[in-house]
Design a protein around this motif. Structure first.
Motif, PDB file in Angstrom:
ATOM      1  N   SER A 233     -16.711 -62.917-114.166  1.00 31.11           N
ATOM      2  CA  SER A 233     -17.648 -63.267-113.595  1.00 31.11           C
ATOM      3  C   SER A 233     -17.976 -61.701-112.177  1.00 31.11           C
ATOM      4  CB  SER A 233     -17.526 -64.369-112.620  1.00 31.11           C
ATOM      5  OG  SER A 233     -15.845 -64.487-112.133  1.00 31.11           O
ATOM      6  N   ARG A 234     -16.644 -61.130-112.652  1.00 25.45           N
ATOM      7  CA  ARG A 234     -16.756 -59.926-111.581  1.00 25.45           C
ATOM      8  C   ARG A 234     -17.419 -59.168-112.198  1.00 25.45           C
ATOM      9  NH1 ARG A 234     -11.650 -62.175-109.475  1.00 25.45           N
ATOM     10  NH2 ARG A 234     -10.347 -60.767-110.967  1.00 25.45           N
TER      11      ARG A 234
ATOM     12  N   SER B 277     -11.848 -54.206-117.308  1.00 24.36           N
ATOM     13  CA  SER B 277     -11.587 -55.455-116.325  1.00 24.36           C
ATOM     14  C   SER B 277     -10.004 -55.962-116.636  1.00 24.36           C
ATOM     15  CB  SER B 277     -12.420 -56.039-115.731  1.00 24.36           C
ATOM     16  OG  SER B 277     -12.587 -56.466-114.533  1.00 24.36           O
TER      17      SER B 277
ATOM     18  N   ASN C 122      -6.836 -56.493-114.526  1.00 23.86           N
ATOM     19  CA  ASN C 122      -6.167 -57.330-113.465  1.00 23.86           C
ATOM     20  C   ASN C 122      -5.773 -58.896-114.219  1.00 23.86           C
ATOM     21  OD1 ASN C 122      -8.330 -57.599-111.254  1.00 23.86           O
ATOM     22  ND2 ASN C 122     -10.004 -56.705-113.090  1.00 23.86           N
TER      23      ASN C 122
END
Length: 243
Positions: A218-219, A233, A237
């Motif tokens: 979502s980011r 990502s 993360n």
């Protein structure tokens, strides 16, 4: 007398050839104004034009019909277009899976557009059609390069495998530091990279599942190098340490 008649015919033929060459030159100038090109002109004759895309693996043949009164293209009377044929020349048995995926997505786009002859009834519409095809070919070509990058350098991002099946890409991540092993399958369409990707997750080891992946994805905004940015990502993360 016969000789002079033959000379006159030869002169007419030469004049007709010169006229055709001038028409072709003028048409190419118009087409080149659409600076963004992924096509190469292979033939332009009275009957047809042939364009190649993507290292000659996709061919578009445009069949010309009669001239049209009152409509001009490149300072000459425009021609109707009676057929547009797309053909694939990719050897799927020899080509890498990333190339096969790129080809499938391009033809998915071509088929999604319905009748190309309705979209492109005359020469006047041809530059716009070539532009739209070029956009999709370019985006799909970049996707192919991203996949090749991940297949070569994926280990840097704890990516063990990158598999392609039909229009899905399966990414297998494994990190001993994060005590995690999971598969992320992404559904790719010809809209890539402008649309958010649908995905599913299968967890093998650890507690990274759909909820954790969804939070990361979502980011990551859609756009240039979308797939690569997703992998980076996830690595940054989720796979750097225990969760």
């Amino acid at each position: 007398r016969e000789l002079s008649e033959m000379d006159a015919e030869d002169e007419l033929d030469l004049a007709e050839m010169e006229k055709l060459k001038n028409t072709e030159r003028a048409c190419l100038e118009i087409l080149k104004k659409y600076d963004f090109t992924e096509w190469e002109l292979m033939e332009w004759s009275e009957q047809q034009a042939v364009f190649n895309f993507l290292y000659d693996s996709v061919t578009l043949t445009v069949m010309f019909g009669p001239q049209i009164d009152g409509e001009f293209f490149a300072a000459h009377r425009s021609r109707s277009i009676i057929r547009l044929d797309f053909e694939s020349f990719l050897d799927e048995e020899q080509a890498p899976p990333s190339s096969c995926l790129v080809q499938r997505l391009i033809f998915q786009f071509i088929e999604s557009q319905g009748s190309w002859q309705d979209k492109c009834p005359t020469l006047h519409y041809l530059p716009q059609a070539l532009f739209h095809i070029s956009l999709v070919v370019n985006r799909c070509k970049i996707l192919g390069e991203e996949l090749e990058f991940l297949q070569r350098w994926g280990a840097k991002f704890h990516l063990l495998e990158t598999d392609i099946k039909d229009t899905e890409v399966r990414l297998l991540f494994s990190s001993s530091v994060a005590f995690a092993k999971f598969e992320l399958t992404l559904a790719i369409s010809h809209d890539y990279p402008s649309a958010v990707l649908l995905f599913r997750v299968q967890t093998h080891i650890g507690n990274i599942g759909e909820k954790e992946i969804a939070a990361v994805l979502s980011r990551v905004p859609a756009g240039h190098h979308y797939l690569q940015r997703i992998v980076v990502s996830i690595h940054q993360n989720l796979l750097q340490g225990p969760r």
